[in-house]
Design a protein around this motif. Structure first.
Motif, PDB file in Angstrom:
ATOM      1  N   PHE A   1       0.960  -1.246   0.119  1.00  0.00           N
ATOM      2  CA  PHE A   1       0.167   0.169   0.187  1.00  0.00           C
ATOM      3  C   PHE A   1       0.965   1.050   0.031  1.00  0.00           C
ATOM      4  O   PHE A   1       2.058   1.085   0.218  1.00  0.00           O
ATOM      5  CB  PHE A   1      -0.774   0.261   1.119  1.00  0.00           C
ATOM      6  N   LEU A   2       0.124   2.371  -0.253  1.00  0.00           N
ATOM      7  CA  LEU A   2       1.027   3.657  -0.264  1.00  0.00           C
ATOM      8  C   LEU A   2       0.083   4.669   0.230  1.00  0.00           C
ATOM      9  O   LEU A   2      -0.912   4.558   0.406  1.00  0.00           O
ATOM     10  CB  LEU A   2       1.390   3.781  -1.718  1.00  0.00           C
ATOM     11  N   VAL A   3       0.858   5.776   0.773  1.00  0.00           N
ATOM     12  CA  VAL A   3       0.108   6.894   1.266  1.00  0.00           C
ATOM     13  C   VAL A   3       0.468   8.062   0.105  1.00  0.00           C
ATOM     14  O   VAL A   3       1.323   8.337  -0.489  1.00  0.00           O
ATOM     15  CB  VAL A   3       0.901   7.445   2.496  1.00  0.00           C
ATOM     16  N   ILE A   4      -0.927   8.762   0.080  1.00  0.00           N
ATOM     17  CA  ILE A   4      -0.756   9.814  -1.043  1.00  0.00           C
ATOM     18  C   ILE A   4      -1.511  10.755  -0.576  1.00  0.00           C
ATOM     19  O   ILE A   4      -2.638  10.715   0.237  1.00  0.00           O
ATOM     20  CB  ILE A   4      -1.421   9.279  -2.316  1.00  0.00           C
ATOM     21  N   PHE A   5      -1.135  12.257  -0.670  1.00  0.00           N
ATOM     22  CA  PHE A   5      -1.769  13.253  -0.200  1.00  0.00           C
ATOM     23  C   PHE A   5      -3.244  13.458  -1.069  1.00  0.00           C
ATOM     24  O   PHE A   5      -3.211  13.093  -2.313  1.00  0.00           O
ATOM     25  CB  PHE A   5      -1.259  14.674  -0.464  1.00  0.00           C
ATOM     26  N   GLN A   6      -4.439  13.795  -0.713  1.00  0.00           N
ATOM     27  CA  GLN A   6      -5.650  13.831  -1.210  1.00  0.00           C
ATOM     28  C   GLN A   6      -5.831  14.832  -2.397  1.00  0.00           C
ATOM     29  O   GLN A   6      -6.139  14.445  -3.406  1.00  0.00           O
ATOM     30  CB  GLN A   6      -6.697  14.173  -0.513  1.00  0.00           C
TER      31      GLN A   6
ATOM     32  N   SER B   1       8.693   5.505   3.464  1.00  0.00           N
ATOM     33  CA  SER B   1       8.726   5.171   4.935  1.00  0.00           C
ATOM     34  C   SER B   1       9.804   4.275   5.389  1.00  0.00           C
ATOM     35  O   SER B   1      10.563   3.631   4.483  1.00  0.00           O
ATOM     36  CB  SER B   1       7.482   4.598   5.290  1.00  0.00           C
TER      37      SER B   1
ATOM     38  N   ARG C   1       7.534   1.917   2.371  1.00  0.00           N
ATOM     39  CA  ARG C   1       6.284   2.128   1.731  1.00  0.00           C
ATOM     40  C   ARG C   1       6.413   3.502   1.218  1.00  0.00           C
ATOM     41  O   ARG C   1       6.816   4.392   1.982  1.00  0.00           O
ATOM     42  CB  ARG C   1       5.182   1.972   2.779  1.00  0.00           C
TER      43      ARG C   1
ATOM     44  N   VAL D   1       5.340   7.309   0.244  1.00  0.00           N
ATOM     45  CA  VAL D   1       4.727   8.416   0.692  1.00  0.00           C
ATOM     46  C   VAL D   1       4.740   9.647  -0.485  1.00  0.00           C
ATOM     47  O   VAL D   1       5.822  10.237  -0.612  1.00  0.00           O
ATOM     48  CB  VAL D   1       5.125   8.793   1.994  1.00  0.00           C
TER      49      VAL D   1
ATOM     50  N   THR E   1       3.912  12.825  -2.195  1.00  0.00           N
ATOM     51  CA  THR E   1       3.497  14.208  -1.637  1.00  0.00           C
ATOM     52  C   THR E   1       3.408  15.281  -3.160  1.00  0.00           C
ATOM     53  O   THR E   1       2.863  16.238  -2.817  1.00  0.00           O
ATOM     54  CB  THR E   1       4.753  14.840  -0.762  1.00  0.00           C
TER      55      THR E   1
ATOM     56  N   CYS F   1       6.378   2.571  -7.405  1.00  0.00           N
ATOM     57  CA  CYS F   1       5.195   2.211  -7.470  1.00  0.00           C
ATOM     58  C   CYS F   1       4.571   2.818  -8.853  1.00  0.00           C
ATOM     59  O   CYS F   1       5.184   3.733  -9.335  1.00  0.00           O
ATOM     60  CB  CYS F   1       4.276   2.660  -6.233  1.00  0.00           C
TER      61      CYS F   1
END
Length: 146
Positions: free
Chosen positions: A14-19, A46, A50, A52, A54, A128
């Motif tokens: 999974f990844l984290v992405i700013f909305q 991270s 993972r 992140v 931005t 990714c």
């Protein structure tokens, strides 16, 4: 449980992405209609490796956009990557592109090969790719809710 091409369960990836960046990617794909488009993803990894994300940028001026093919402007990516790394200490993490309403719900074999090739050529340990598709109504209307 479904597995991806590497044999790992999808829940491990999974990844984290700013909305704001997710909305920008969806908006770009919606505005392209039935033509593939895309761009690059920047941010940091991270401690668990993972991504992140931005910043998502659109395609460069020399990118190729066709009905069933997108190719980023490589020189644009190199220049953007260097500038963002030097000025903001963020790095290239991967790319995004659309399959609009082609009926292809996942990454194609060509998408996967391309990502592996980019990673190998540049010595990236992790990378990714975000794929945008649209179901049902035209992507130009209501994209935020699909």
């Amino acid at each position: 449980m479904k597995t991806n091409y590497t044999g790992h369960s999808p829940s491990n990836h999974f990844l984290v992405i700013f909305q704001s960046e997710l909305e920008a990617i969806a908006g770009l794909a919606a505005s392209a209609g039935a033509i593939e488009t895309g761009g690059d993803l920047y941010g940091l990894f991270s401690h668990a490796r993972r991504p992140v994300i931005t910043l998502a940028v659109p395609a460069g001026p020399g990118a190729i956009h066709d009905h069933a093919h997108f190719r980023q402007d490589i020189e644009y990516t190199k220049q953007t990557s260097n500038m963002l790394r030097q000025q903001y200490a963020i790095q290239y993490i991967g790319n995004h592109h659309s399959h609009h309403n082609l009926g292809i719900k996942g990454l194609s074999g060509g998408d996967i090969r391309s990502t592996h090739s980019i990673a190998a050529k540049n010595g990236y340990r992790n990378m990714c790719q975000i794929l945008v598709t649209f179901d049902g109504e035209s992507p130009s209307r209501g994209w935020r809710h699909q």
